[in-house]
Design a protein around this motif. Structure first.
Motif, mmCIF file in Angstrom:
data_model
loop_
_atom_site.group_PDB
_atom_site.id
_atom_site.type_symbol
_atom_site.label_atom_id
_atom_site.label_comp_id
_atom_site.label_asym_id
_atom_site.label_seq_id
_atom_site.Cartn_x
_atom_site.Cartn_y
_atom_site.Cartn_z
ATOM 1 N N GLU A 247 0.930 -1.143 -0.179
ATOM 2 C CA GLU A 247 0.158 0.041 0.071
ATOM 3 C C GLU A 247 0.960 1.128 0.095
ATOM 4 N N PHE A 249 0.695 5.479 0.573
ATOM 5 C CA PHE A 249 -0.015 6.518 1.545
ATOM 6 C C PHE A 249 0.944 7.699 1.271
ATOM 7 N N ILE A 267 -1.041 10.944 -5.286
ATOM 8 C CA ILE A 267 -2.371 11.037 -4.866
ATOM 9 C C ILE A 267 -3.435 10.640 -6.054
ATOM 10 N N GLY A 270 -3.130 7.326 -7.485
ATOM 11 C CA GLY A 270 -4.159 6.355 -6.635
ATOM 12 C C GLY A 270 -3.595 5.711 -5.212
ATOM 13 N N ALA A 271 -2.521 6.566 -4.770
ATOM 14 C CA ALA A 271 -2.031 6.472 -3.421
ATOM 15 C C ALA A 271 -3.271 7.187 -2.603
ATOM 16 N N LYS A 272 -3.356 6.555 -1.225
ATOM 17 C CA LYS A 272 -4.269 6.927 -0.340
ATOM 18 C C LYS A 272 -3.957 8.398 0.248
ATOM 19 N N LEU A 273 -4.878 9.330 0.273
ATOM 20 C CA LEU A 273 -4.573 10.466 0.848
ATOM 21 C C LEU A 273 -4.527 10.227 2.448
ATOM 22 N N VAL A 274 -3.605 10.572 3.129
ATOM 23 C CA VAL A 274 -3.590 10.369 4.651
ATOM 24 C C VAL A 274 -3.724 11.688 5.408
ATOM 25 N N ASP A 279 -5.878 6.555 8.767
ATOM 26 C CA ASP A 279 -6.346 6.345 7.413
ATOM 27 C C ASP A 279 -5.152 5.214 6.933
ATOM 28 N N ILE A 280 -4.357 4.739 7.845
ATOM 29 C CA ILE A 280 -3.163 3.674 7.182
ATOM 30 C C ILE A 280 -3.874 2.434 7.718
ATOM 31 N N ASP A 282 -6.485 0.663 8.635
ATOM 32 C CA ASP A 282 -7.402 -0.106 7.808
ATOM 33 C C ASP A 282 -6.963 -0.935 6.325
ATOM 34 N N GLU A 283 -5.959 -0.197 6.001
ATOM 35 C CA GLU A 283 -5.605 -0.577 4.476
ATOM 36 C C GLU A 283 -4.282 -1.571 4.545
#
Length: 364
Positions: A247, A249, A267, A270-274, A279-280, A282-283
């Protein structure tokens, strides 16, 4: 000849990368390769310079490495060693050898990599420190590259909050780079581990650092980019992470700041915005469980009948940040008592203070 000597001999062969070594080890052991003749080695694809290196290894240098591994808290892990971290072994080109100063067991604990700019802003440095503190409170190891800026702050945030941190070097462990972080490196070795795929006497070279970056991501269940320019080593680490199925972030920042542009590009891709450590968590569940199932557990198990303290209050805190007043309302207790209980739970590692309230740690 010891098994480790065979591994060192094989790893010293020029232009023989981890991918090629992996394919060879599917058919032969290092000992078998070291005992082959020149014609047999040529027949399986070895070039003349590689054959010479295998048949006439630098025994004095190998002896120094073996002596290095006999010193306290210094270890060499081969791919065949059961302590070699499972997640790293699964990448396309795992290092045949890992040189470790500190506790090799922590390399198999669930890790979050934190990377970013060497010339980080004050906000970026504070974010790195605070996120590292929250990650170690949630029982993650913080992994980074010992560089100035974001890397150093991530290591400091883990160390000063009683956590474990791993530094992956682009040089040998006897040639710590940058020199400014030698004292920090010594602290990391006491409270985690320094690790490198390069022999202890190897000096830092520019071409070493992209290789270092793939190890940072390969050890980890996820990579957090705190602050980065559009073209930087941090984005190389993020790219490796994506290739390895990890993953990625990224923390956003002001659009006027050059150090925000790399994170914003991630972002968009497709990276997750934190915005907070929550936010980290659960992924990264699946890879975290994989790491936990394969780790060498250094902690004593809790008795099955051991009761957690303040269970009624603990039950009101979940994986998302819960404000203190909400905890008080749910538990039916005065705010001042809730604050005292939360502090007690935090000291025991059962909850973690994050922006917006508290979250329950994995131990809780």
């Amino acid at each position: 000849m010891s098994d480790l000597r065979y591994w060192l001999t094989l790893s010293a062969v020029p232009s023989l990368g981890g991918f090629r070594i992996g394919k060879l080890l599917g058919r032969y052991t290092p000992a078998e390769l070291c005992h082959m003749g020149s014609e047999e080695l040529a027949g399986i694809g070895f070039k003349p310079a590689q054959i010479r290196a295998l048949l006439h290894p630098q025994q004095a240098r190998i002896d120094r490495c073996l002596q290095w591994s006999e010193m306290p808290d210094q270890t060499i892990l081969s791919l065949a060693d059961p302590r070699y971290p499972t997640l790293l072994k699964e990448i396309a080109s795992p290092p045949p050898l890992l040189f470790v100063r500190g506790d090799p067991a922590c390399l198999s604990f669930p890790q979050i990599a934190m990377v970013g700019s060497r010339s980080a802003s004050l906000d970026g440095r504070e974010s790195a420190y605070e996120f590292a503190a929250a990650l170690v409170a949630a029982d993650y190891v913080v992994t980074s590259g010992l560089a100035l800026g974001i890397d150093g702050q991530a290591h400091q945030g883990a160390l000063r909050n009683g956590g474990t941190t791993v530094a992956v070097l682009g040089s040998g462990l006897d040639k710590v780079y940058p020199a400014k972080h030698r004292e920090l490196a010594a602290l990391i070795a006491e409270q985690g581990a320094l690790v490198s795929e390069f022999w202890p006497d190897e000096a830092p070279r520019p071409q070493n650092f992209p290789r270092r970056n793939r190890v940072i991501s390969g050890l980890s269940v996820g990579v957090l980019v705190v602050e980065a320019a559009p073209k930087s080593g941090s984005l190389i680490t993020a790219r490796y992470a994506l290739e390895q199925g990890r993953e990625v972030f990224a923390i956003p920042g002001p659009i006027q700041r050059p150090g925000s542009r790399g994170c914003h590009a991630l972002i968009k891709s497709g990276a997750k915005l934190v915005e907070s450590p929550v936010d980290i968590f659960d992924e990264v569940g699946a890879l975290t469980e994989c790491a936990k199932n394969n780790q060498l557990d250094r902690r004593l198990p809790q008795p099955e009948n051991e009761k957690l303290p303040f269970q009624a209050l603990l039950a009101t805190v979940g994986s998302e940040a819960t404000p203190v007043d909400v905890v008080a309302e749910r538990s039916g207790q005065p705010v001042h008592e809730v604050m005292m209980q939360l502090l007690d739970l935090e000291l025991q590692g059962l909850v973690t203070a994050v922006p917006g309230g508290y979250i329950r740690s994995r131990r809780g």
